[in-house]
Design an enzyme around this catalytic site. Structure first.
Site, mmCIF file in Angstrom:
data_model
loop_
_atom_site.group_PDB
_atom_site.id
_atom_site.type_symbol
_atom_site.label_atom_id
_atom_site.label_comp_id
_atom_site.label_asym_id
_atom_site.label_seq_id
_atom_site.Cartn_x
_atom_site.Cartn_y
_atom_site.Cartn_z
ATOM 1 N N THR A 23 -8.281 6.866 -1.384
ATOM 2 C CA THR A 23 -9.692 6.497 -1.583
ATOM 3 C C THR A 23 -10.615 7.659 -1.249
ATOM 4 O OG1 THR A 23 -9.759 5.530 0.641
ATOM 5 C CG2 THR A 23 -9.389 4.025 -1.216
ATOM 6 N N LYS B 221 1.504 14.073 2.392
ATOM 7 C CA LYS B 221 0.168 14.433 1.897
ATOM 8 C C LYS B 221 0.018 15.951 1.749
ATOM 9 C CE LYS B 221 -1.903 10.254 3.857
ATOM 10 N NZ LYS B 221 -2.462 9.605 2.654
ATOM 11 N N LYS C 289 -7.827 13.495 5.516
ATOM 12 C CA LYS C 289 -7.008 12.288 5.368
ATOM 13 C C LYS C 289 -6.018 12.250 6.523
ATOM 14 C CE LYS C 289 -5.833 13.739 1.276
ATOM 15 N NZ LYS C 289 -6.138 12.566 0.470
ATOM 16 N N ARG C 290 -5.338 11.147 6.661
ATOM 17 C CA ARG C 290 -4.308 11.032 7.694
ATOM 18 C C ARG C 290 -3.288 12.155 7.550
ATOM 19 N NH1 ARG C 290 0.479 7.961 7.532
ATOM 20 N NH2 ARG C 290 -0.179 7.138 5.511
ATOM 21 N N HIS D 65 0.795 -1.224 0.000
ATOM 22 C CA HIS D 65 0.000 0.000 0.000
ATOM 23 C C HIS D 65 0.827 1.274 0.000
ATOM 24 C CE1 HIS D 65 -4.171 -1.439 0.429
ATOM 25 N NE2 HIS D 65 -3.623 -2.465 1.043
ATOM 26 N N LYS E 192 -14.312 8.968 -2.896
ATOM 27 C CA LYS E 192 -15.540 9.285 -2.159
ATOM 28 C C LYS E 192 -15.997 10.711 -2.457
ATOM 29 C CE LYS E 192 -13.651 6.272 1.359
ATOM 30 N NZ LYS E 192 -12.775 6.263 2.532
#
Length: 814
Positions: free
Chosen positions: A657, A555, A549-550, A361, A661
């Site tokens: 993901t 990120k 998100k995390r 992942h 969404k």
């Protein structure tokens, strides 16, 4: 098919069953019961229905004899259960009517339903999406993990920063679990190995003097859409076989008397303990082996109940390793086959290779787990001996295959330089290895595991991630789902590819207006939540720009915050500046020991406070950090979002993901060509998203050159310099020099390892395009329709079918 599978309970039957549960378990009538008692009673009724359908499906001889998948994951994130179970079983309206007749509301009960504290972010949510899809596709598949008592943590933003509190989700969430005490397994730690030779000269290693921990299973039932198939998420809770040491207790050593029990139970307390020290590493290794050993013992025992031999294990079971954490499944299955069932190495290894598959992942080094050799061998001596033998045999093969490439052989070694490399163990042992987006899978082949790809190219494949879209569209956004059903029919609920039929309404003014009305309604709902929980008045007419998100530096939440600081300064310099009002929404948890991630959260909170205190700016620019981001909170955010921030550095995000969404709810992606953004672009076209930043080839070239200097951006870019000046001067009384230092010291070329400043000019320009496009609502809503219509390819149903056909080789029973 059984009666339970074909008939739905009526509202009258449900109300009678709830009354029976209240009387039996709480001694209360509906009028005297507390809301918590009614919640538990209603959940028990639904759980009983799930159990009936589970039995009807799994007691079927055809189902018992067909191949099933065991999905091993350190985390699952199923979210709240009541609403989802009702939707999949088709019982939402009957239960609503039953509760109403008893004087209660379904919404009130759903408000109590806790998110199961079994995961952290995308990895765990994906695992739960796949369990939903496996059952929805009529296949047999079960999840295996740990029953974390306190999850990862409950996040609170106090004094401008993240604090962690226990997430006591089991207080109410335990109602969804079935304790299966009779199926407990023993797991052994520590001890030593002793050689034992038989009269034929064959040696066997005997594990002795170990410490035993008992794994007690708790099953959560997972229904597919339509309720025909119900599968299981089995969660293991740790305890000791010895409740109390009576000898120590008699000596007055009361705490020591229960030490062994407490030490055993700590294994299943918290997800992802901090592992910067040996105690944390020890607990992580124990957690991973605990659930793996219990799961595989259960798997083998279950197999032998149906089949008389283990020779066909690979024909009846597919064992899937979800990221690197469950890598011990490989040596543990070998241990069970060899030690417990007398197999020779070669046939046992052949079964393992045919049975185990692995999804990677992430390419981040910290996620490609490595364990200290000495610590691993002390905790798990038998497993260490097996991994050593796998490594020895692989070394022989590598020398034959790459005789002149010593560096490559070292890179591929499973044990090297005092470390066990668990990712290498997975790739060497699995019969299939897949990434989770086309870009990511290419990186695995070419950059991360190139030697393994040269040896066995046929084992590498790709399955792009998918989401349980019915949850985020049909459940979370019922008005949008209803509009699509009205225009295109209900077929998309079982076949997400039919969402493409919505595309024909892209330029329909009536549809555009209805779409805008639905979005506004969802924004108003979220604005009410923000007012209640944050005390901030978010304008539903502003652009809702979302990054949830995390929290991790790659990120690049920091890039988003820098642009907000830039907008703030522009508005301060020119109050008449023509920009559309914007509400920036963040939701993210930072790992408890991740200092820089927590600093970034503090920066977001400080910006929010500073802007709220400034009446000249706050009506046009707001920042909201929503604490304790969860599945349930995401169900509120996704339908209201208009801009989807997917801004990771190209090459770092495996897939994502959240982007899917948000897309299916009509938000437009503002992102780099990273992860599944590449495939989103293929699905909707560049003209229907806002791309920016370096491509992966440019990132790699800049990294390789070693010439990147953030100081050049300070000197040459006025906007960058202004943002840095604001950061260095402090925000709302808080000093953020640590963030400034991370951009200017250390790393390749002197700082900024994720090239925030390098991509800032391009990001800023993309945000200006967002502003211009939003002013043309016909254009914006047409782009939104294109994104919704193009989202069908990102269904978990599609992903699971690809896994089933190409990796697991399982077929639907129903």
């Amino acid at each position: 098919m059984s009666e339970a599978m074909t008939m739905t309970m009526t509202a009258k039957e449900i109300s009678e069953r709830i009354e029976g549960k209240l009387l039996r378990y709480f001694g209360a009538e509906p009028g005297q019961a507390t809301v918590q008692q009614v919640y538990r009673a209603a959940c028990m009724v639904v759980r009983d229905e799930l159990a009936l359908r589970w039995k009807a499906y799994h007691s079927n001889g055809n189902a018992r004899n067909k191949k099933r998948v065991y999905y091993l994951s350190m985390e699952f994130l199923p979210g709240a259960s009541l609403k989802n179970n009702l939707f999949n079983l088709g019982l939402t309206e009957p239960l609503r009517q039953a509760l109403s007749s008893l004087g209660w509301s379904l919404e009130e009960l759903c408000g109590l339903d806790p998110d199961a504290g079994l995961g952290n972010g995308g990895l765990g949510r994906l695992a739960s999406c796949y369990l939903d899809a496996i059952a929805s596709q009529g296949m047999s598949g079960h999840g295996m993990s740990i029953c974390y008592e306190y999850g990862i943590f409950k996040q609170r933003i106090l004094d401008g920063g993240q604090t962690e509190e226990p997430d006591d989700w089991l207080d109410l969430g335990e109602v969804w679990l079935r304790e299966m005490e009779d199926e407990a397994e023993e797991v052994h730690f520590g001890g030593s190995l002793e050689e034992e030779w038989d009269d034929k000269g064959k040696m066997k290693l005997i594990h002795k003097d170990f410490t035993t921990v008992v794994a007690v299973p708790y099953d959560m039932l997972i229904p597919g859409y339509g309720g025909q198939v119900v599968n299981t998420l089995r969660l293991w809770k740790s305890t000791s076989p010895v409740g109390i040491d009576m000898k120590l207790f008699a000596q007055g050593k009361y705490l020591q008397a229960q030490k062994e029990k407490h030490m055993a139970e700590i294994i299943s307390k918290i997800l992802y303990p901090e592992d910067a020290h040996e105690e944390g590493k020890t607990l992580r290794i124990m957690q991973q082996y605990f659930f793996i050993s219990a799961s595989l013992q259960f798997l083998v025992r279950t197999h032998l109940k149906t089949f008389a031999t283990l020779d066909n294990l690979h024909e009846a079971a597919a064992i899937h390793i979800n990221d690197t954490h469950p890598a011990m499944a490989i040596p543990e299955l070998l241990r069970i086959l060899i030690d417990d069932h007398g197999m020779e190495w070669d046939p046992a290894w052949s079964i393992v290779k045919k049975t185990v598959s692995y999804t990677n992942h992430t390419i981040l080094p910290e996620a490609l787990e490595k364990w200290p050799e000495g610590l691993f061998s002390r905790l798990l001596p038998r497993l260490y001996s097996i991994v050593s033998e796998i490594n020895r045999r692989q070394a022989v093969d590598l020398l034959k295959t790459f005789p002149d490439r010593e560096a490559l052989r070292r890179e591929m070694a499973i044990i090297h330089n005092g470390e066990l490399r668990m990712a290498n163990l997975c790739v060497a042992s699995a019969h299939r290895v897949n990434g989770v987006s086309a870009l990511h899978s290419g990186l695995l082949r070419d950059k991360v595991f190139p030697g393994f790809y040269l040896m066995e190219p046929e084992k590498f494949t790709n399955v792009t991630n998918g989401i349980a879209y019915r949850r985020w569209l049909c459940q979370a956004n019922p008005r949008l789902s209803g509009l699509i059903e009205e225009l295109c029919g209900p077929g998309f609920k079982t076949d997400a590819s039919q969402l493409k039929d919505f595309l024909k309404f892209k330029d329909d003014k009536g549809v555009q207006e209805e779409l805008a009305a639905i979005k506004l309604s969802n924004k108003e709902r979220l604005a009410e939540y923000i007012k209640e929980h944050n005390g901030v008045t978010a304008d539903p007419r502003s652009i809702f720009d979302v990054q949830v998100k995390r929290l991790h530096e790659y990120k690049r939440q920091l890039l988003n915050l820098f642009h907000i600081m830039h907008l703030y300064q522009r508005l301060k310099e020119d109050p008449s500046l023509d920009v559309h009002p914007r509400t920036f929404l963040f939701g993210a948890k930072a790992a408890a020991g991740y200092y820089m991630a927590k600093e970034i959260i503090s920066l977001a909170a400080a910006l929010s406070r500073m802007i709220e205190k400034d009446p000249a700016v706050r009506e046009r620019l707001r920042v909201v950090f929503l604490e304790n981001y969860s599945v349930s909170l995401s169900e509120l955010i996704m339908p209201a979002a208009e801009v989807s921030e997917q801004i990771s550095l190209a090459g770092k995000e495996a897939s994502g993901t959240g982007n899917m969404k948000l897309m299916i709810n009509g938000a437009l992606t503002l992102g780099t060509m990273d992860g599944a953004n590449v495939e989103i672009c293929q699905a909707v076209g560049e003209e229907n998203m806002f791309l920016f930043g370096m491509r992966i080839e440019e990132v790699e070239a800049l990294q390789a050159s070693g010439a990147y200097s953030p100081w050049e951006y300070f000197r040459q870019d006025r906007d960058v310099a202004a943002v840095m000046k604001l950061l260095s001067g402090g925000i709302d009384g808080r000093d953020f020099r640590s963030i400034l230092n991370s951009l200017t010291t250390g790393g390749s070329g002197g700082g900024d390892p994720y090239f925030v400043l390098a991509d800032f000019p391009s990001y800023k320009e993309a945000q200006e395009r967002v502003d211009r496009s939003y002013r043309d609502q016909a254009l914006w809503n047409a782009m939104s329709v294109v994104n919704i219509a193009g989202a069908g390819v990102f269904s978990a149903d599609r992903a699971v079918r690809e896994y089933a056909e190409n990796i697991w080789h399982i077929k639907p029973i129903v």
